[in-house]
Design an enzyme around this catalytic site. Structure first.
Site, PDB file in Angstrom:
ATOM      1  N   ASN A 111      -8.301   9.598   1.349  1.00 42.44           N
ATOM      2  CA  ASN A 111      -7.186   8.655   1.505  1.00 42.44           C
ATOM      3  C   ASN A 111      -6.367   9.119   2.711  1.00 42.44           C
ATOM      4  O   ASN A 111      -5.599  10.071   2.616  1.00 42.44           O
ATOM      5  CB  ASN A 111      -6.338   8.667   0.221  1.00 42.44           C
ATOM      6  CG  ASN A 111      -5.098   7.811   0.348  1.00 42.44           C
ATOM      7  OD1 ASN A 111      -4.948   7.049   1.311  1.00 42.44           O
ATOM      8  ND2 ASN A 111      -4.207   7.920  -0.635  1.00 42.44           N
TER       9      ASN A 111
ATOM     10  N   LYS B 152      -4.003   7.599   4.128  1.00 41.08           N
ATOM     11  CA  LYS B 152      -2.597   7.156   4.065  1.00 41.08           C
ATOM     12  C   LYS B 152      -2.173   6.571   5.415  1.00 41.08           C
ATOM     13  O   LYS B 152      -2.973   5.940   6.094  1.00 41.08           O
ATOM     14  CB  LYS B 152      -1.695   8.309   3.593  1.00 41.08           C
ATOM     15  CG  LYS B 152      -2.223   8.934   2.288  1.00 41.08           C
ATOM     16  CD  LYS B 152      -1.230   9.828   1.620  1.00 41.08           C
ATOM     17  CE  LYS B 152      -1.814  10.379   0.320  1.00 41.08           C
ATOM     18  NZ  LYS B 152      -0.876  11.143  -0.457  1.00 41.08           N
TER      19      LYS B 152
ATOM     20  N   HIS C  97      -1.889   3.141  -6.119  1.00 43.49           N
ATOM     21  CA  HIS C  97      -1.503   4.506  -5.731  1.00 43.49           C
ATOM     22  C   HIS C  97      -0.022   4.716  -6.039  1.00 43.49           C
ATOM     23  O   HIS C  97       0.793   3.810  -5.871  1.00 43.49           O
ATOM     24  CB  HIS C  97      -1.792   4.736  -4.243  1.00 43.49           C
ATOM     25  CG  HIS C  97      -1.673   6.170  -3.863  1.00 43.49           C
ATOM     26  ND1 HIS C  97      -0.454   6.771  -3.660  1.00 43.49           N
ATOM     27  CD2 HIS C  97      -2.615   7.136  -3.688  1.00 43.49           C
ATOM     28  CE1 HIS C  97      -0.665   8.054  -3.374  1.00 43.49           C
ATOM     29  NE2 HIS C  97      -1.959   8.292  -3.381  1.00 43.49           N
TER      30      HIS C  97
ATOM     31  N   GLU D 297       2.264   6.142  -4.467  1.00 44.50           N
ATOM     32  CA  GLU D 297       3.175   5.881  -3.338  1.00 44.50           C
ATOM     33  C   GLU D 297       3.457   4.393  -3.219  1.00 44.50           C
ATOM     34  O   GLU D 297       4.554   3.996  -2.801  1.00 44.50           O
ATOM     35  CB  GLU D 297       2.566   6.458  -2.042  1.00 44.50           C
ATOM     36  CG  GLU D 297       2.666   7.981  -2.054  1.00 44.50           C
ATOM     37  CD  GLU D 297       1.655   8.699  -1.186  1.00 44.50           C
ATOM     38  OE1 GLU D 297       0.935   8.040  -0.410  1.00 44.50           O
ATOM     39  OE2 GLU D 297       1.592   9.941  -1.292  1.00 44.50           O
TER      40      GLU D 297
ATOM     41  N   GLU E 176      -3.956  11.096 -10.708  1.00 49.70           N
ATOM     42  CA  GLU E 176      -3.168  11.783  -9.691  1.00 49.70           C
ATOM     43  C   GLU E 176      -1.762  12.038 -10.229  1.00 49.70           C
ATOM     44  O   GLU E 176      -0.898  11.149 -10.159  1.00 49.70           O
ATOM     45  CB  GLU E 176      -3.070  10.913  -8.428  1.00 49.70           C
ATOM     46  CG  GLU E 176      -4.404  10.612  -7.791  1.00 49.70           C
ATOM     47  CD  GLU E 176      -4.257  10.333  -6.296  1.00 49.70           C
ATOM     48  OE1 GLU E 176      -4.928  11.010  -5.515  1.00 49.70           O
ATOM     49  OE2 GLU E 176      -3.457   9.464  -5.924  1.00 49.70           O
TER      50      GLU E 176
ATOM     51  N   GLY F  33       0.726  15.740  -2.314  1.00 53.37           N
ATOM     52  CA  GLY F  33       1.356  16.138  -1.061  1.00 53.37           C
ATOM     53  C   GLY F  33       2.338  17.283  -1.210  1.00 53.37           C
ATOM     54  O   GLY F  33       3.124  17.560  -0.307  1.00 53.37           O
TER      55      GLY F  33
ATOM     56  N   SER G  24      -3.094  17.356  -3.919  1.00 54.63           N
ATOM     57  CA  SER G  24      -3.183  18.652  -3.238  1.00 54.63           C
ATOM     58  C   SER G  24      -4.558  19.304  -3.388  1.00 54.63           C
ATOM     59  O   SER G  24      -4.660  20.531  -3.509  1.00 54.63           O
ATOM     60  CB  SER G  24      -2.064  19.588  -3.713  1.00 54.63           C
ATOM     61  OG  SER G  24      -0.788  19.047  -3.374  1.00 54.63           O
TER      62      SER G  24
HETATM   63  P1  PGA Z   1      -2.758  14.823  -1.307  1.00 54.75           P
HETATM   64  O1  PGA Z   1      -2.801  13.250  -1.671  1.00 54.75           O
HETATM   65  O2  PGA Z   1      -4.187  15.302  -1.381  1.00 54.75           O
HETATM   66  O3  PGA Z   1      -2.198  14.887   0.085  1.00 54.75           O
HETATM   67  O4  PGA Z   1      -1.907  15.479  -2.318  1.00 54.75           O
HETATM   68  C1  PGA Z   1      -3.664  12.749  -2.654  1.00 54.75           C
HETATM   69  C2  PGA Z   1      -3.428  11.265  -2.804  1.00 54.75           C
HETATM   70  O5  PGA Z   1      -2.277  10.838  -2.788  1.00 54.75           O
HETATM   71  O6  PGA Z   1      -4.394  10.480  -2.947  1.00 54.75           O
END
Ligand code: PGA
Length: 268
Positions: A13, A15, A97, A99, A171, A177, A217
């Protein structure tokens, strides 16, 4: 069905990173580092980079995915992207997601609509679920994820989502993140809870076939902790998926699990 039958999937992903000018080159670099056919590999760049990434991956067995799709077919939705617009550009789509739930007010009802649009368009959905830190600390994590799954899935015929190849990404929001990943054991317990919820939504035994990924992460250094858990079928990777060395390490480790499952399947 045993874990041996489920595929191992690593989805990147990206983003809101890369541009149409540099995404193709990054995709090509990464593709050269993740040639592990036993692993289902997917790259999800921003909408405006889908064409460049698709062109760069034309000769690779790597899927291209979008990071969202609108819940309506078409209409007065300035700035949004419909499933029809993704035809020829993406074969996968990330839905719900955290976010987007947080920044775009995505409700379970809308997420259910997005799933419907994905199914109609033949896009393979990766549905994201996960609890915030307060929920985990209050012991509500499983209940929150169960609620998200009911909200997204209950209005659908299980057969439709099975045919679409539904994938769930667990997640935990507090792990995204932040550099603070869940433990393999906690993620595995949630993967089992996810399949129990899906079974109760009307899928019955077919819930055992649903791939469940961990996200939050994930790095080359910690992916092994997750893939050591038979109930976890791969990862949705954010930050590390932009770094060729990291994603190469993640897919290489996933290859060990994927090949072991193939051997196990052949032996049964
Ligand atoms: P991250 O994001 O690996 O940067 O923690 C994972 C995600 O949001 O899909």
């Amino acid at each position: 069905m045993m874990a041996a039958m489920r595929p191992v999937i690593i989805a990147a992903n990206w983003k809101m990173n890369t541009t149409p000018a540099d995404a193709g080159e990054l995709a090509a670099t990464i593709a050269g580092r993740i040639r592990e056919p036993a692993v289902v590999r997917v790259i999800c760049p921003p909408f405006v980079c889908l064409a460049a990434v698709g062109a760069a991956l034309a000769d690779e067995e790597i899927g291209v995915g979008a990071q969202d799709v609108h819940h309506e077919v078409a209409g007065a939705y300035t700035g949004d992207t419909s499933a029809a617009m993704l035809q020829g550009l993406a074969s996968w789509v990330i839905i719900g997601h955290s976010e987007r739930r947080r920044d775009h007010g995505e409700t379970d009802e809308r997420i259910s609509g997005k799933l419907r649009r994905a199914v109609e368009a033949g896009l393979r959905p990766i549905l994201c679920v996960g609890e915030v830190l307060d929920d985990r600390e209050a012991g509500r994590a499983v209940a929150v994820v169960d609620g998200q799954l009911h909200g997204a899935l209950a209005g659908h015929l299980p057969a439709d989502l099975q045919a679409a190849g539904l994938v769930i990404a667990y997640e935990p929001v507090w792990a995204i993140g932040t550099g603070r990943n869940a433990s393999g054991a906690d993620a595995a317990a949630m993967a089992e809870a996810v399949r129990s919820s899906i079974a109760a939504i009307g899928w019955g035994a077919a819930a055992a076939d649903v791939p469940v990924l961990y996200g939050g992460s994930v790095t080359a250094a910690n992916i092994g902790e997750f893939l050591a858990e038979p109930s976890i079928d791969g990862a949705l990777v954010g930050g590390a998926s932009l770094k060729p060395d990291e994603i190469a390490g993640i897919v290489a480790r996933a290859g060990l699990t994927a090949n072991a499952r193939l051997v196990e399947t052949a032996a049964t």
